[in-house]
Design a protein around this motif. Sequence first.
Motif, PDB file in Angstrom:
ATOM      1  N   ALA A 195       0.814  -1.219   0.000  1.00 35.92           N
ATOM      2  CA  ALA A 195       0.000   0.000   0.000  1.00 35.92           C
ATOM      3  C   ALA A 195       0.847   1.268   0.000  1.00 35.92           C
ATOM      4  CB  ALA A 195      -0.923  -0.001   1.216  1.00 35.92           C
ATOM      5  N   GLY A 196       2.160   1.115   0.129  1.00 32.71           N
ATOM      6  CA  GLY A 196       3.031   2.276   0.164  1.00 32.71           C
ATOM      7  C   GLY A 196       3.134   2.920   1.529  1.00 32.71           C
ATOM      8  N   ASN A 197       2.681   2.218   2.563  1.00 32.02           N
ATOM      9  CA  ASN A 197       2.723   2.762   3.922  1.00 32.02           C
ATOM     10  C   ASN A 197       3.999   2.387   4.673  1.00 32.02           C
ATOM     11  OD1 ASN A 197       0.123   3.812   3.573  1.00 32.02           O
ATOM     12  ND2 ASN A 197      -0.810   1.859   4.178  1.00 32.02           N
ATOM     13  N   MET A 198       4.858   1.621   4.052  1.00 32.26           N
ATOM     14  CA  MET A 198       6.131   1.191   4.649  1.00 32.26           C
ATOM     15  C   MET A 198       7.218   1.358   3.600  1.00 32.26           C
ATOM     16  SD  MET A 198       7.907   0.158   7.151  1.00 32.26           S
ATOM     17  CE  MET A 198       6.487   0.203   8.235  1.00 32.26           C
ATOM     18  N   ASP A 199       8.419   1.762   4.047  1.00 31.70           N
ATOM     19  CA  ASP A 199       9.492   2.049   3.095  1.00 31.70           C
ATOM     20  C   ASP A 199      10.254   0.823   2.621  1.00 31.70           C
ATOM     21  OD1 ASP A 199       9.065   4.863   3.273  1.00 31.70           O
ATOM     22  OD2 ASP A 199      10.151   4.883   5.173  1.00 31.70           O
ATOM     23  N   PHE A 200      10.519  -0.109   3.541  1.00 32.35           N
ATOM     24  CA  PHE A 200      11.485  -1.178   3.228  1.00 32.35           C
ATOM     25  C   PHE A 200      11.167  -2.401   4.070  1.00 32.35           C
ATOM     26  CE2 PHE A 200      15.691  -3.184   4.028  1.00 32.35           C
ATOM     27  CZ  PHE A 200      16.181  -3.304   2.731  1.00 32.35           C
ATOM     28  N   ALA A 201      11.313  -3.576   3.483  1.00 25.65           N
ATOM     29  CA  ALA A 201      11.076  -4.811   4.243  1.00 25.65           C
ATOM     30  C   ALA A 201      11.781  -5.967   3.564  1.00 25.65           C
ATOM     31  CB  ALA A 201       9.586  -5.105   4.371  1.00 25.65           C
ATOM     32  N   GLN A 202      11.997  -7.005   4.338  1.00 26.12           N
ATOM     33  CA  GLN A 202      12.600  -8.240   3.848  1.00 26.12           C
ATOM     34  C   GLN A 202      11.506  -9.292   3.759  1.00 26.12           C
ATOM     35  OE1 GLN A 202      16.537  -9.321   5.275  1.00 26.12           O
ATOM     36  NE2 GLN A 202      15.775 -11.341   5.845  1.00 26.12           N
ATOM     37  N   ILE A 203      11.319  -9.866   2.568  1.00 28.43           N
ATOM     38  CA  ILE A 203      10.247 -10.841   2.337  1.00 28.43           C
ATOM     39  C   ILE A 203      10.861 -12.091   1.722  1.00 28.43           C
ATOM     40  CG2 ILE A 203       8.043 -11.272   1.167  1.00 28.43           C
ATOM     41  CD1 ILE A 203       7.631  -8.260   1.016  1.00 28.43           C
ATOM     42  N   GLN A 204      10.436 -13.246   2.198  1.00 28.22           N
ATOM     43  CA  GLN A 204      10.962 -14.482   1.637  1.00 28.22           C
ATOM     44  C   GLN A 204      10.730 -14.496   0.126  1.00 28.22           C
ATOM     45  OE1 GLN A 204       9.966 -18.094   3.761  1.00 28.22           O
ATOM     46  NE2 GLN A 204      10.057 -17.046   5.732  1.00 28.22           N
ATOM     47  N   ILE A 205      11.739 -14.982  -0.604  1.00 24.95           N
ATOM     48  CA  ILE A 205      11.742 -14.833  -2.061  1.00 24.95           C
ATOM     49  C   ILE A 205      10.499 -15.420  -2.722  1.00 24.95           C
ATOM     50  CG2 ILE A 205      12.919 -15.569  -4.185  1.00 24.95           C
ATOM     51  CD1 ILE A 205      15.570 -15.166  -2.716  1.00 24.95           C
ATOM     52  N   PHE A 206      10.072 -16.614  -2.287  1.00 23.05           N
ATOM     53  CA  PHE A 206       8.927 -17.231  -2.952  1.00 23.05           C
ATOM     54  C   PHE A 206       7.646 -16.437  -2.721  1.00 23.05           C
ATOM     55  CE2 PHE A 206       8.607 -19.179   1.233  1.00 23.05           C
ATOM     56  CZ  PHE A 206       7.244 -19.316   1.438  1.00 23.05           C
ATOM     57  N   GLN A 207       7.598 -15.663  -1.620  1.00 21.98           N
ATOM     58  CA  GLN A 207       6.439 -14.811  -1.367  1.00 21.98           C
ATOM     59  C   GLN A 207       6.547 -13.488  -2.112  1.00 21.98           C
ATOM     60  OE1 GLN A 207       6.790 -14.832   2.949  1.00 21.98           O
ATOM     61  NE2 GLN A 207       5.100 -16.277   3.147  1.00 21.98           N
ATOM     62  N   ALA A 208       7.764 -12.980  -2.241  1.00 17.81           N
ATOM     63  CA  ALA A 208       7.964 -11.687  -2.903  1.00 17.81           C
ATOM     64  C   ALA A 208       7.872 -11.782  -4.422  1.00 17.81           C
ATOM     65  CB  ALA A 208       9.334 -11.131  -2.517  1.00 17.81           C
ATOM     66  N   ALA A 209       8.300 -12.907  -4.984  1.00 13.01           N
ATOM     67  CA  ALA A 209       8.421 -13.025  -6.446  1.00 13.01           C
ATOM     68  C   ALA A 209       7.151 -12.650  -7.219  1.00 13.01           C
ATOM     69  CB  ALA A 209       8.874 -14.428  -6.813  1.00 13.01           C
ATOM     70  N   PRO A 210       5.962 -13.132  -6.828  1.00 13.69           N
ATOM     71  CA  PRO A 210       4.772 -12.761  -7.597  1.00 13.69           C
ATOM     72  C   PRO A 210       4.500 -11.256  -7.607  1.00 13.69           C
ATOM     73  CG  PRO A 210       4.308 -14.640  -6.175  1.00 13.69           C
ATOM     74  CD  PRO A 210       5.644 -14.102  -5.762  1.00 13.69           C
ATOM     75  N   TYR A 211       4.740 -10.586  -6.482  1.00 10.84           N
ATOM     76  CA  TYR A 211       4.523  -9.139  -6.410  1.00 10.84           C
ATOM     77  C   TYR A 211       5.547  -8.383  -7.244  1.00 10.84           C
ATOM     78  CZ  TYR A 211       1.581 -10.288  -2.366  1.00 10.84           C
ATOM     79  OH  TYR A 211       0.615 -10.805  -1.538  1.00 10.84           O
ATOM     80  N   VAL A 212       6.781  -8.875  -7.250  1.00  4.06           N
ATOM     81  CA  VAL A 212       7.834  -8.231  -8.031  1.00  4.06           C
ATOM     82  C   VAL A 212       7.546  -8.383  -9.522  1.00  4.06           C
ATOM     83  CG1 VAL A 212      10.301  -8.286  -8.610  1.00  4.06           C
ATOM     84  CG2 VAL A 212       9.565  -8.518  -6.218  1.00  4.06           C
ATOM     85  N   LYS A 213       7.174  -9.584  -9.923  1.00  4.81           N
ATOM     86  CA  LYS A 213       6.893  -9.829 -11.342  1.00  4.81           C
ATOM     87  C   LYS A 213       5.669  -9.064 -11.834  1.00  4.81           C
ATOM     88  CE  LYS A 213       9.143 -14.355 -11.257  1.00  4.81           C
ATOM     89  NZ  LYS A 213       8.969 -15.826 -11.257  1.00  4.81           N
TER      90      LYS A 213
END
Length: 322
Positions: A195-213
């Motif tokens: 939502a843009g309410n947080m600047d930076f975070a660490q997310i496990q790759i398999f969880q982050a990948a769909p959002y990044v793609k």
Amino acid sequence: MKTTARILLALCALAAPMLAHAQAYPAKPIRFIVPFPPGGPTDTHSRWAAQQLNIAFGQPVVVENRAGAGGIIGTEVASKTPADGYTLLGGNPGPLTIAPGLRKHLGYDPIKDFQPITLIARNASAWCVHPSVPVKNLKEFVAFAKARPGKVNYATPGIGTVGHLAIEYLATATGIKMNHVPYKGAALYTVDLLAGNMDFAQIQIFQAAPYVKAGRLKALGVTSLERSPLLPDVATADEQGVKGYTSYNWNGVLAPAGTPRPIVDRIHGVLAKSLNNPETRKQMEAIGYEVSGDGPAEYAAFLRSETEKWGKVAKAAGIQPE
């Protein structure tokens, strides 16, 4: 010659009961303590291991979730059980390699009170920001944060978690100062990051990948030494100048210290064989895990090195033991 023969006979006599015990093992159900709630990675990997042992041994392997205090409660329970092979522990970095640097008094010694059996798998994370943050990689983010000391917010699943220590490790290695915002879980802060309410975070790759793609998040780097096949275009921290940086969440299997070595080797043999199965490896790697199967000696060395690393990180970050 006679003296040597007598010594060998004595050693055989001492080993015979242990060997007989190992051959009869298991003669009853095995208790598998998971120090976290159902549904998480430690629970999932522990249940997989329990299933493999059940199939191999023909005895029930009962998973018992003893959650609380970041895994410390269940780990302490396991440390105080008989060393007979009938209690196993689902291993996780929180209570085993991070807690020693954050707690003055634990009810157990992670190194002395446990016999490592095998490391099942580990997985790395991606450092992510909302697309509105004007950076494309880790180097640019470090410059961005240095220009705003103490004003960049980063989210973690809580104080003393892998995510917290991993980002503090990055901060001390790069000389940036950020503001820690602890949440009650990764799912909650991922929503705020999207939502843009947080600047930076660490997310496990398999969880982050769909959002990044999908373009909903930007991945600035990954915490493994090698690039992830799930995000092959995202460089590692090491590639971007933070030499030797690694941070993994991992799961393994341990037993109370003093568990007979033949039993330890039997359990490792079953799990290592399963982990070497091509289909098992394919399934785990598909969701971002690096499959291991390391034996007792390798797993023990890994635990010692990780404990030392996170202890130094906590000290450098000024995190006082409670």
